[in-house]
Write a protein that holds these residues in place. Structure first.
Motif, short mmCIF file in Angstrom:
data_model
loop_
_atom_site.label_atom_id
_atom_site.label_comp_id
_atom_site.label_asym_id
_atom_site.label_seq_id
_atom_site.Cartn_x
_atom_site.Cartn_y
_atom_site.Cartn_z
N UNK A 6 0.65 1.73 9.37
CA UNK A 6 0.23 1.37 8.02
C UNK A 6 0.62 -0.06 7.73
N UNK A 7 0.41 -0.45 6.49
CA UNK A 7 0.89 -1.73 6.01
C UNK A 7 1.82 -1.43 4.83
N UNK A 8 2.91 -2.14 4.75
CA UNK A 8 3.89 -1.89 3.69
C UNK A 8 4.05 -3.16 2.87
N UNK A 9 3.90 -3.04 1.56
CA UNK A 9 4.04 -4.20 0.68
C UNK A 9 5.52 -4.53 0.53
N UNK A 10 5.87 -5.77 0.88
CA UNK A 10 7.25 -6.22 0.76
C UNK A 10 7.47 -7.04 -0.50
N UNK A 11 6.41 -7.49 -1.10
CA UNK A 11 6.50 -8.35 -2.28
C UNK A 11 6.17 -9.78 -1.93
N UNK A 12 6.05 -10.61 -2.95
CA UNK A 12 5.71 -12.02 -2.77
C UNK A 12 4.44 -12.19 -1.95
N UNK A 13 3.53 -11.21 -1.97
CA UNK A 13 2.27 -11.31 -1.25
C UNK A 13 2.36 -10.98 0.22
N UNK A 14 3.50 -10.49 0.70
CA UNK A 14 3.66 -10.17 2.12
C UNK A 14 3.49 -8.68 2.34
N UNK A 15 2.68 -8.37 3.34
CA UNK A 15 2.35 -6.98 3.62
C UNK A 15 2.21 -6.83 5.14
N UNK A 16 3.32 -6.63 5.86
CA UNK A 16 3.22 -6.49 7.32
C UNK A 16 2.63 -5.14 7.72
N UNK A 17 1.93 -5.16 8.84
CA UNK A 17 1.44 -3.92 9.45
C UNK A 17 2.52 -3.42 10.38
N UNK A 18 2.67 -2.12 10.47
CA UNK A 18 3.69 -1.59 11.37
C UNK A 18 3.18 -0.36 12.09
N UNK A 19 3.85 -0.10 13.20
CA UNK A 19 3.55 1.07 13.99
C UNK A 19 4.85 1.81 14.20
N UNK A 20 4.98 2.97 13.59
CA UNK A 20 6.22 3.73 13.64
C UNK A 20 6.51 4.32 15.00
#
Length: 141
Positions: free
Chosen positions: A31-45
């Motif tokens: 998924x992608x997780x919103x971290x704030x300040x416009x940053x949204x990294x994609x991750x693979x669990x």
């Protein structure tokens, strides 16, 4: 935004990183997780299924295809694939200094490299045998 998420967003801003993929996190799924300040990294669990792997490879393929031709791409990740030592057909992307046999995940890495004329850089440098393997489990590598 709190904790490590804030740290990641701050580091992304400092390093001017526009796209970030994180592998083997404690977060589940792809998924992608919103971290704030416009940053949204994609991750693979950590609990990837074959379907999720397919999504990952399609996503990375799509991202690379959208880049301008003059842009350089560096995929820095442990993709959990053994690309093997054989490079007869793929000498342009594989330096022949891998180890063992290629597995299905390694085949995906090679396919990506061939598709976009990339190099699997780790295979072009001579290393001590102990440095060829980054993880061992029960005598397997």
């Amino acid at each position: 935004m709190i904790g490590r998420g804030r740290d990641v967003a701050e580091l992304m801003r400092e390093k001017r990183v526009d796209a970030l993929y994180v592998q083997e996190t404690r977060w589940k799924g792809n998924k992608a997780k919103v971290l704030g300040d416009g940053y949204k990294p994609n991750y693979s669990g950590a609990n990837k299924q074959e379907e999720e792997k397919g999504h990952f490879w399609r996503d990375i393929d799509g991202v690379i295809q959208e880049l301008e031709e003059q842009e350089r791409v560096i995929v820095g990740a442990n993709l959990n694939g053994h690309v093997g030592s054989e490079n007869e057909v793929i000498g342009r992307v594989h330096g022949g200094r891998g180890i063992g046999e290629r597995n299905p995940d390694g085949e995906s890495v090679v396919d990506l490299a061939v598709s976009f004329d990339m190099a699997i850089v780790n295979t072009f440098f001579k290393k001590k045998r102990d440095h060829l393997i980054t993880y061992r489990s029960g005598g397997r590598c």
